[in-house]
Design an enzyme around this catalytic site. Structure first.
Site, short mmCIF file in Angstrom:
data_model
loop_
_atom_site.label_atom_id
_atom_site.label_comp_id
_atom_site.label_asym_id
_atom_site.label_seq_id
_atom_site.Cartn_x
_atom_site.Cartn_y
_atom_site.Cartn_z
N PRO A 170 43.41 34.07 48.17
CA PRO A 170 42.47 33.23 48.45
C PRO A 170 41.27 33.18 47.25
O PRO A 170 41.31 33.43 46.70
CB PRO A 170 41.28 34.64 48.85
CG PRO A 170 42.26 36.17 48.93
CD PRO A 170 43.55 35.31 47.99
N TYR B 26 31.81 42.04 44.73
CA TYR B 26 31.50 41.70 45.95
C TYR B 26 31.20 42.74 46.66
O TYR B 26 31.34 43.99 46.39
CB TYR B 26 32.39 40.93 47.04
CG TYR B 26 32.60 39.94 46.05
CD1 TYR B 26 31.42 39.16 45.82
CD2 TYR B 26 33.51 38.96 46.25
CE1 TYR B 26 31.30 37.87 44.93
CE2 TYR B 26 34.06 38.04 44.88
CZ TYR B 26 32.62 37.23 44.31
OH TYR B 26 33.21 35.87 43.93
N LEU C 70 47.29 34.86 36.87
CA LEU C 70 48.45 33.98 35.49
C LEU C 70 49.97 34.44 35.97
O LEU C 70 50.88 34.50 35.05
CB LEU C 70 47.96 34.87 34.16
CG LEU C 70 46.76 34.33 33.54
CD1 LEU C 70 46.31 34.33 32.10
CD2 LEU C 70 45.98 32.38 34.19
N GLY D 207 47.39 31.49 42.64
CA GLY D 207 45.97 30.89 42.48
C GLY D 207 45.94 29.38 41.63
O GLY D 207 46.49 28.21 42.85
N ARG D 208 44.94 29.04 41.01
CA ARG D 208 45.49 27.34 40.46
C ARG D 208 46.63 27.51 39.79
O ARG D 208 46.91 26.64 40.36
CB ARG D 208 45.07 28.52 38.25
CG ARG D 208 43.41 29.13 38.63
CD ARG D 208 43.39 29.08 37.02
NE ARG D 208 41.65 29.73 37.27
CZ ARG D 208 41.57 31.13 37.12
NH1 ARG D 208 42.27 31.98 36.97
NH2 ARG D 208 40.39 31.19 36.76
#
Length: 359
Positions: A23, A186, A306, A328-329
């Site tokens: 996400p 969160y 990573l 992700g990235r």
């Protein structure tokens, strides 16, 4: 066959490979009005590209269960039926590409009501569509941030119900996996950690009390989610504090509790709850936390952090450190990462007919 491209089955759902999309918030929805929290063309194109690129499972960005649960005013949500209809367009396309659509349900807690990252990411007020955040305790995330409103027990129960309602809408929207966001500082994570939870009632103090809210949320989601479909839980395995925070020992213990409550996979990340924590980042720096949960419990895990190249991802799966990897990235940089990795490792992914000339 490459371990990374072996199918993976949870309950009665088979995911075509172990390359999954983590996400990642896009901060691109309308901030208010009837289109608030509604995915639009940007979100469709974003997720569709990764599905066409061979990603086995795509988890949406943190999708708020209520307006005040958004990280920013520009986040997606699942608190009304207008949002359901818009998500259906996305899930239909993902399924047509052979990708499993998943949704991460979230409440931002004390880290809510902030600006988009490219605008500084600092708290915003009513003049910028903001609101007063809610939290387990009236403790701001860091100096200079808004002091959140401490939740009452009645408000806690209302939020638990909101998670169940959002899960019901997620099913109607065509999602096949639902993930509870319990990481990155969160709301759920805030309850878990003694660093942010200073309550003295049934939701604070002991391990059992601090985990109560998270388990109630899981129960509310599992109660409306079909038995044949899996529920995930994303966790920050450590606050990266030597003392006074949530630890990897807590995570291993909690993994067993989550499994007993119907969670099928732990999505293992770290950090986010302590503003000035020192985190030693590097390639695959969070994988050992996933590996420990996998080694010491029976709960399947996904690793994140990573993970960038095909050989690295292959070794994580082949060595038994995790059951899947979440990128992700790297998927932002390369929507077709899975297809390229399959070519490198000798695996197979579905290629859209329109792209066959590229094989």
């Amino acid at each position: 066959m490459s371990a990374l491209f072996e199918p993976y089955t949870l309950r009665e759902l088979t995911i075509p490979n172990r390359v999954w999309m983590a996400p990642m918030c896009q901060y691109s929805a309308a901030p208010d009005g009837p289109e608030a929290g509604v995915p639009h063309d940007w979100h469709f194109a974003h997720y569709a590209a990764r599905a066409a690129g061979g990603t086995g499972l795509i988890l949406t960005e943190a999708t708020a269960v209520s307006p005040e649960g958004r990280i920013s005013p520009y986040d997606l949500g699942l608190w009304n039926d207008t949002q359901v209809e818009a998500f259906r367009r996305i899930t239909r396309f993902l399924v047509a590409q052979g990708t499993v659509p998943g949704v991460q349900l979230a409440h931002a807690g004390r880290k809510a009501s902030t600006a988009q990252p490219w605008k500084g990411g600092e708290p915003v007020g009513a003049d910028a569509h903001g609101w007063t955040p809610l939290a387990p305790s009236a403790v701001p995330f860091k100096e200079g941030h808004v002091v959140p409103e401490e939740l009452t027990v009645e408000q806690i129960r209302e939020i638990v119900g909101r998670f169940g309602d959002a899960a019901r809408r997620a099913l109607a929207a065509g999602f096949e996996v639902v993930e509870v966001h319990g990481a990155h500082g969160y709301l759920v994570n805030e309850f878990l950690s003694p660093h942010s939870n200073h309550r003295t009632d049934a939701y604070g103090g002991s391990y059992e009390n601090r985990t109560r809210f998270a388990l109630e949320v899981v129960d509310a989601v599992r109660a409306v989610w079909p038995e044949d479909k899996p529920v995930f839980f994303r966790i920050s395995a450590t606050d990266w504090l030597e003392e006074g925070g949530w630890s990897v020992d807590d995570t291993v213990r909690f993994a067993r509790d989550l499994q007993a409550h119907g969670v099928d996979l732990l999505d293992v990340s770290t950090g986010g709850n302590v503003a000035d924590a020192r985190i030693p980042t590097g390639p695959g720096y969070q994988v050992p936390f996933a590996a420990r949960v996998k080694a010491e419990t029976n709960l399947p895990v996904a690793a994140v952090g990573l993970i960038t190249d095909a050989e690295q991802a292959e070794k994580i799966i082949a060595n038994g450190e995790a059951d899947a990897v979440l990128l992700g990235r790297e998927l932002l940089r390369n929507p077709s990462w899975a297809r390229h990795a399959a070519r490198e490792l000798g695996g197979e992914v579905r290629v859209p007919d329109q792209y066959h000339r590229s094989v």
